[in-house]
Design an enzyme around this catalytic site. Structure first.
Site, PDB file in Angstrom:
ATOM      1  CE  LYS A   1      -2.848   3.221   1.671  1.00 25.08           C
ATOM      2  NZ  LYS A   1      -1.972   4.366   1.333  1.00 25.08           N
TER       3      LYS A   1
ATOM      4  CD  GLU B   1      12.270   0.602  10.254  1.00 27.66           C
ATOM      5  OE1 GLU B   1      12.858   1.651  10.571  1.00 27.66           O
ATOM      6  OE2 GLU B   1      12.745  -0.530  10.438  1.00 27.66           O
TER       7      GLU B   1
ATOM      8  CB  CYS C   1      12.653   8.529   8.544  1.00 29.19           C
ATOM      9  SG  CYS C   1      13.769   7.407   7.703  1.00 29.19           S
TER      10      CYS C   1
ATOM     11  CD  GLU D   1       9.315  12.976  11.541  1.00 30.87           C
ATOM     12  OE1 GLU D   1       8.120  12.620  11.621  1.00 30.87           O
ATOM     13  OE2 GLU D   1      10.204  12.272  11.036  1.00 30.87           O
TER      14      GLU D   1
HETATM   15  P1  NAD Z   1       1.688   8.557   7.433  1.00 27.89           P
HETATM   16  O1  NAD Z   1       1.836   7.860   8.738  1.00 27.89           O
HETATM   17  O2  NAD Z   1       0.691   9.638   7.314  1.00 27.89           O
HETATM   18  O3  NAD Z   1       1.311   7.513   6.274  1.00 27.89           O
HETATM   19  C1  NAD Z   1       2.092   6.379   5.994  1.00 27.89           C
HETATM   20  C2  NAD Z   1       1.246   5.344   5.273  1.00 27.89           C
HETATM   21  O4  NAD Z   1       0.241   4.840   6.162  1.00 27.89           O
HETATM   22  C3  NAD Z   1       0.484   5.871   4.062  1.00 27.89           C
HETATM   23  O5  NAD Z   1       0.498   4.902   3.048  1.00 27.89           O
HETATM   24  C4  NAD Z   1      -0.925   6.070   4.604  1.00 27.89           C
HETATM   25  O6  NAD Z   1      -1.919   6.019   3.627  1.00 27.89           O
HETATM   26  C5  NAD Z   1      -1.041   4.900   5.561  1.00 27.89           C
HETATM   27  N1  NAD Z   1      -2.024   5.060   6.642  1.00 27.89           N
HETATM   28  C6  NAD Z   1      -2.643   6.187   7.083  1.00 27.89           C
HETATM   29  N2  NAD Z   1      -3.473   5.907   8.117  1.00 27.89           N
HETATM   30  C7  NAD Z   1      -3.373   4.578   8.333  1.00 27.89           C
HETATM   31  C8  NAD Z   1      -3.943   3.688   9.281  1.00 27.89           C
HETATM   32  N3  NAD Z   1      -4.812   4.111  10.218  1.00 27.89           N
HETATM   33  N4  NAD Z   1      -3.608   2.392   9.254  1.00 27.89           N
HETATM   34  C9  NAD Z   1      -2.719   1.934   8.341  1.00 27.89           C
HETATM   35  N5  NAD Z   1      -2.142   2.722   7.408  1.00 27.89           N
HETATM   36  C10 NAD Z   1      -2.455   4.031   7.409  1.00 27.89           C
HETATM   37  O7  NAD Z   1       3.139   9.073   7.067  1.00 27.89           O
HETATM   38  P2  NAD Z   1       3.588   9.981   5.837  1.00 27.89           P
HETATM   39  O8  NAD Z   1       3.156  11.393   6.057  1.00 27.89           O
HETATM   40  O9  NAD Z   1       3.210   9.310   4.559  1.00 27.89           O
HETATM   41  O10 NAD Z   1       5.185   9.865   5.965  1.00 27.89           O
HETATM   42  C11 NAD Z   1       5.959  10.672   6.776  1.00 27.89           C
HETATM   43  C12 NAD Z   1       6.375   9.943   8.034  1.00 27.89           C
HETATM   44  O11 NAD Z   1       7.049   8.726   7.732  1.00 27.89           O
HETATM   45  C13 NAD Z   1       7.365  10.750   8.849  1.00 27.89           C
HETATM   46  O12 NAD Z   1       7.017  10.736  10.202  1.00 27.89           O
HETATM   47  C14 NAD Z   1       8.677  10.010   8.636  1.00 27.89           C
HETATM   48  O13 NAD Z   1       9.623  10.206   9.655  1.00 27.89           O
HETATM   49  C15 NAD Z   1       8.227   8.614   8.514  1.00 27.89           C
HETATM   50  N6  NAD Z   1       9.250   7.790   7.858  1.00 27.89           N
HETATM   51  C16 NAD Z   1       9.961   6.877   8.602  1.00 27.89           C
HETATM   52  C17 NAD Z   1      10.972   6.122   8.001  1.00 27.89           C
HETATM   53  C18 NAD Z   1      11.772   5.107   8.801  1.00 27.89           C
HETATM   54  O14 NAD Z   1      12.392   4.245   8.187  1.00 27.89           O
HETATM   55  N7  NAD Z   1      11.803   5.163  10.108  1.00 27.89           N
HETATM   56  C19 NAD Z   1      11.255   6.305   6.644  1.00 27.89           C
HETATM   57  C20 NAD Z   1      10.526   7.259   5.933  1.00 27.89           C
HETATM   58  C21 NAD Z   1       9.530   7.999   6.549  1.00 27.89           C
END
Ligand code: NAD
Length: 493
Positions: A185, A259, A293, A394
């Site tokens: 997804k 993550e 991240c 963040e």
């Molecule tokens: P997000 O949490 O908004 O979304 C991530 C994914 O989860 C998307 O595909 C979204 O559609 C899905 N999602 C949303 N609600 C959900 C739910 N209730 N259940 C399951 N899935 C759901 O994050 P974002 O804005 O897309 O990405 C930014 C974040 O990702 C930042 O906090 C960043 O630090 C983090 N990130 C972490 C890493 C790592 O390896 N630690 C790497 C890249 C990004």
């Protein structure tokens, strides 16, 4: 090269529309034009994709296939990604706003390497055997216990928008390598490169159902997490969403890997190679416009080099070329969406309100060519204290906070003054100090005199609220497998 986009869902080896006919627009962050209208999955498609993945796992050839044969398919995926690199890197840059320097120079080659690496890792992976003694019905016996690692089943792989190909394939490659099947997804904000993966999977002759790609919103991720026929969830995204995933996964006791976000300290000691540290600090925060991240978003500078370092840092920031991600000379592109830019601007305003000193940036660029995109200039704040929002939360954007410290002890205290624990960076020529500080910093990863150099065998992931679990090498292979010991007693001499 003009890329072609895939806009339908990839289920059971085929591209199909959503049964509802619903779609949603995907925008180019550099000008906010619509790149594609993409199918919006709903509960019906979640059922179809999970059923396809389930069938491919329970009845299909994939988990039963000889390891060498699965590895061959993964290598083919790697080759195909490289063959399609020119198109994929453009798709990634158009969709995410990532400069071509990064998508072409790093992310797409790394995506290919993820598959090649896990194809090789399979042949190097060893499993445990334990020899011991026991007593069976009054007779002394020897025991041989062998630990089998069997593929877990169907995995939901949920990824964010900032580096879709790198992150999606990082999870998918070990999942497929061990014989699991996947429902992937991508983020609604940047789904195009991972959608294209379906086409690549067809060319690599992955059996139908082994990979399914569902584009849609958070509800699709939530439905996958709650689904009783999904065995594991590997999630990368924000902390708040990660917590929801963890709560929802509890109902079916799914295995999860989270993550999440970070607020990583970048600690520069006075004895560091300052030129290298300046380059590192600029890359650590402004690569991907800070939407990374592992961004080194909190710069901690030792007092005696504070002024000198900042002067050089600002000179280096001034050299960054802000512009069109498709221009191969661009260093710094737009943010993902107008809403995200507004959110980051809110943080900048809060920094000003709370008394931080803006050294550079903080505004949108004036260049008329950049007005239609979500551009925001690289921003540096000094005079920052640990209570300010810009220092605690963040931002996931191009905002660097600078704090000063006297000695090692204070550096460690400031570094750990956060709820996050993803990465840390240490710049010093003193190897003793580097190791002391590295062990005292409460993060999952520490880079000394470097930024984001990766050996894919190492455990990638965060401590504290930056996540649960690690991915990479055997850590990933273990996540997607169930350990089962088989005990065989044999007669003692
Ligand atoms: P997000 O949490 O908004 O979304 C991530 C994914 O989860 C998307 O595909 C979204 O559609 C899905 N999602 C949303 N609600 C959900 C739910 N209730 N259940 C399951 N899935 C759901 O994050 P974002 O804005 O897309 O990405 C930014 C974040 O990702 C930042 O906090 C960043 O630090 C983090 N990130 C972490 C890493 C790592 O390896 N630690 C790497 C890249 C990004």
């Amino acid at each position: 090269m003009i890329p072609t986009f895939r806009s339908q869902l990839f289920i059971d080896g085929e591209y199909v529309p959503a049964a509802s006919g619903h779609t949603f627009p995907v925008f180019n962050p550099a000008n906010n034009e619509v790149l594609a209208e993409v199918a919006r999955a709903g509960s019906e498609e979640v059922e179809r994709a999970v059923a396809a993945a389930r069938r491919a796992f329970d009845e299909g050839p994939w988990p039963k296939m000889k390891t060498a044969e699965r590895a061959k398919r993964l290598r083919r995926l790697a080759e195909l990604l490289l063959e399609h690199a020119a198109e994929l890197e453009r798709i990634e840059s158009l969709d995410v706003g990532k400069p071509l320097k990064e998508s072409g120079g790093h992310d797409i080659p790394r995506a290919a390497n993820n598959f090649a690496f896990f194809a090789d890792a399979l042949s190097q992976w060893t499993q445990d055997a334990h020899w011991g003694e026991g007593n069976w019905l009054g007779q002394e016996v020897n025991l041989l216990s062998v630990t089998l690692r069997q593929p877990l089943g169907v995995a939901a792989i949920i990824v964010p928008w900032n580096s879709p190909m790198m992150l999606g394939t990082w999870k998918l490659a070990p999942c497929l390598a061990v014989g699991c099947t996947a429902v992937l997804k991508p983020s609604e904000l940047a789904p195009l490169s991972l959608l294209k993966l379906g086409e690549i999977a067809q060319k690599a002759e992955l059996p139908p159902g082994v990979l399914n790609v569902l584009t849609g919103f958070g509800e699709v991720g939530a439905a996958l997490v709650a689904h009783p026929r999904v065995d594991a969830v590997s999630f990368t995204g924000g902390v708040a969403t990660g917590k929801q995933v963890m709560r929802a996964a509890a109902d079916t006791l799914k295995r999860i890997s989270l993550e999440l976000g970070g607020k990583s300290p970048n600690i520069v000691f006075a004895d560091a190679d300052l030129e290298s540290a300046v380059n590192g600090a600029v890359r650590a925060i402004f690569r991907s416009q800070g939407q990374s991240c592992v961004a080194g978003s909190r710069l901690l500078l030792q007092e005696s080099v504070y002024d000198r370092f900042l002067e050089r840092l600002l000179a280096a920031v001034a050299q960054l070329k802000v512009g069109d991600p498709l221009d191969p000379t661009t260093d710094f592109g737009p943010l993902i969406s107008p809403q995200h830019r507004q959110r980051v601007e809110g943080f900048i305003q809060s920094g000003l309100d709370e008394g931080a000193r803006l050294l550079v940036g903080g505004t949108r660029p004036r260049d008329p060519a950049l007005q239609r995109g979500n551009y925001l200039l690289p921003t540096v704040f000094a005079g920052v204290t640990g209570t300010m929002r810009i220092c605690r939360e963040e931002i996931f954007g191009p905002v660097l906070t600078v704090q000063r410290f006297r000695d090692e002890e204070e550096a460690i205290r400031l570094a750990n003054d956060t709820t996050y624990g993803l990465a840390g960076f240490i710049w010093t020529r003193d190897v003793n100090r580097a190791l002391r500080v590295a062990s005292a910093v409460k993060t999952g990863m520490v880079w000394v005199n470097s930024f984001f150099l990766r050996d894919l065998r190492t455990p990638f992931g965060g401590a504290r609220e930056s996540g649960i679990g690690r991915e990479g090498g055997r850590y990933s292979l273990e996540f997607y497998t169930e350990p089962k010991f088989v005990c065989v007693p044999y007669t003692a001499l």
